[in-house]
Motif scaffolding. Structure first.
Motif, PDB file in Angstrom:
ATOM      1  N   ASP A  95       0.839  -1.202   0.000  1.00 22.90           N
ATOM      2  CA  ASP A  95       0.000   0.000   0.000  1.00 22.90           C
ATOM      3  C   ASP A  95       0.876   1.255   0.000  1.00 22.90           C
ATOM      4  O   ASP A  95       0.612   2.210  -0.731  1.00 22.90           O
ATOM      5  CB  ASP A  95      -0.927   0.019   1.211  1.00 22.90           C
ATOM      6  CG  ASP A  95      -1.974  -1.078   1.157  1.00 22.90           C
ATOM      7  OD1 ASP A  95      -2.216  -1.637   0.069  1.00 22.90           O
ATOM      8  OD2 ASP A  95      -2.551  -1.386   2.219  1.00 22.90           O
ATOM      9  N   GLU A  96       1.916   1.239   0.825  1.00 24.65           N
ATOM     10  CA  GLU A  96       2.842   2.374   0.873  1.00 24.65           C
ATOM     11  C   GLU A  96       3.506   2.576  -0.488  1.00 24.65           C
ATOM     12  O   GLU A  96       3.627   3.701  -0.972  1.00 24.65           O
ATOM     13  CB  GLU A  96       3.904   2.114   1.943  1.00 24.65           C
ATOM     14  CG  GLU A  96       4.943   3.203   2.070  1.00 24.65           C
ATOM     15  CD  GLU A  96       6.047   2.830   3.055  1.00 24.65           C
ATOM     16  OE1 GLU A  96       7.176   3.313   2.865  1.00 24.65           O
ATOM     17  OE2 GLU A  96       5.778   2.059   4.001  1.00 24.65           O
ATOM     18  N   SER A  98       2.310   1.732  -3.390  1.00 26.41           N
ATOM     19  CA  SER A  98       1.300   2.274  -4.304  1.00 26.41           C
ATOM     20  C   SER A  98       1.146   3.774  -4.130  1.00 26.41           C
ATOM     21  O   SER A  98       0.993   4.510  -5.113  1.00 26.41           O
ATOM     22  CB  SER A  98      -0.049   1.588  -4.081  1.00 26.41           C
ATOM     23  OG  SER A  98       0.021   0.246  -4.473  1.00 26.41           O
ATOM     24  N   GLN A  99       1.205   4.248  -2.892  1.00 23.95           N
ATOM     25  CA  GLN A  99       1.118   5.688  -2.644  1.00 23.95           C
ATOM     26  C   GLN A  99       2.312   6.421  -3.248  1.00 23.95           C
ATOM     27  O   GLN A  99       2.161   7.506  -3.830  1.00 23.95           O
ATOM     28  CB  GLN A  99       1.025   5.967  -1.150  1.00 23.95           C
ATOM     29  CG  GLN A  99      -0.297   5.551  -0.547  1.00 23.95           C
ATOM     30  CD  GLN A  99      -0.328   5.732   0.964  1.00 23.95           C
ATOM     31  OE1 GLN A  99       0.658   6.144   1.581  1.00 23.95           O
ATOM     32  NE2 GLN A  99      -1.455   5.415   1.559  1.00 23.95           N
ATOM     33  N   THR A 127       2.330   9.362  -6.248  1.00 22.43           N
ATOM     34  CA  THR A 127       3.096  10.607  -6.139  1.00 22.43           C
ATOM     35  C   THR A 127       4.034  10.768  -7.330  1.00 22.43           C
ATOM     36  O   THR A 127       4.101  11.845  -7.936  1.00 22.43           O
ATOM     37  CB  THR A 127       3.907  10.627  -4.828  1.00 22.43           C
ATOM     38  OG1 THR A 127       3.000  10.512  -3.730  1.00 22.43           O
ATOM     39  CG2 THR A 127       4.729  11.892  -4.698  1.00 22.43           C
ATOM     40  N   THR A 150       4.620  13.390   4.170  1.00 20.61           N
ATOM     41  CA  THR A 150       3.399  13.268   4.949  1.00 20.61           C
ATOM     42  C   THR A 150       3.317  14.425   5.929  1.00 20.61           C
ATOM     43  O   THR A 150       4.230  14.653   6.693  1.00 20.61           O
ATOM     44  CB  THR A 150       3.416  11.943   5.739  1.00 20.61           C
ATOM     45  OG1 THR A 150       3.592  10.890   4.820  1.00 20.61           O
ATOM     46  CG2 THR A 150       2.128  11.737   6.479  1.00 20.61           C
ATOM     47  N   HIS A 175      -6.304  11.095   4.656  1.00 24.06           N
ATOM     48  CA  HIS A 175      -6.227   9.645   4.458  1.00 24.06           C
ATOM     49  C   HIS A 175      -7.049   8.897   5.502  1.00 24.06           C
ATOM     50  O   HIS A 175      -7.715   7.915   5.190  1.00 24.06           O
ATOM     51  CB  HIS A 175      -4.769   9.164   4.474  1.00 24.06           C
ATOM     52  CG  HIS A 175      -4.010   9.545   3.246  1.00 24.06           C
ATOM     53  ND1 HIS A 175      -4.252   8.996   2.013  1.00 24.06           N
ATOM     54  CD2 HIS A 175      -3.009  10.447   3.067  1.00 24.06           C
ATOM     55  CE1 HIS A 175      -3.444   9.529   1.119  1.00 24.06           C
ATOM     56  NE2 HIS A 175      -2.685  10.411   1.734  1.00 24.06           N
TER      57      HIS A 175
END
Length: 137
Positions: A31-32, A34-35, A39, A123, A131
């Motif tokens: 998931d990280e 994919s983020q 970006t 972040t 989020h």
């Protein structure tokens, strides 16, 4: 390695005779990653073509299957550094050239620290709150 993967698949409820009846469960490292890809995709388009090609080569390399947690963490560190390089338009090691052939090398300690800092910069409270709201929907 194969036996360990079969064991993990059985623990997740997969039958070895039926190939992936459902997609494998997602994990936070993927998931990280994919983020980071989102970006990268949204920020690199304004760079010169030579940089875009190099970035796409790195994304291809980073998108290769990563079988272990340590390799996925390493991949995410590379992705965080790549995001930082794109944001700052400063392509230092290892992004000063296309990725090497062969498996992805583990990042050195000095680059891991920079990757951690890149993740913190990316972040902030606003986006963290957004989020969290989206996850509750």
């Amino acid at each position: 390695a194969l036996l360990a993967e079969e064991y993990r698949m059985k623990q997740r409820g997969y039958d070895e005779h039926v190939p992936y009846p459902n997609p494998p469960p997602s994990d936070s490292l993927n998931d990280e990653f994919s983020q980071h890809l989102v970006t990268i995709e949204t920020t690199y388009v304004h760079l010169p073509k030579a940089y875009r090609i190099r970035i796409e080569n790195w994304v291809r390399k980073l998108s290769a299957p990563m079988p272990t947690l340590s390799w996925r963490r390493n991949r995410n560190n590379y992705a965080a550094l790549l995001c930082q390089a794109i944001r700052n338009k400063d392509f230092r090691e290892p992004f000063h050239r296309s990725p090497p052939d062969g498996p992805l090398q583990m990042l050195g300690a000095h680059l891991k620290v920079k990757a951690g800092e890149a993740g913190l910069v990316a972040t902030n409270r606003f986006w963290t709150g957004i989020h969290k709201k989206v996850q509750k929907l």
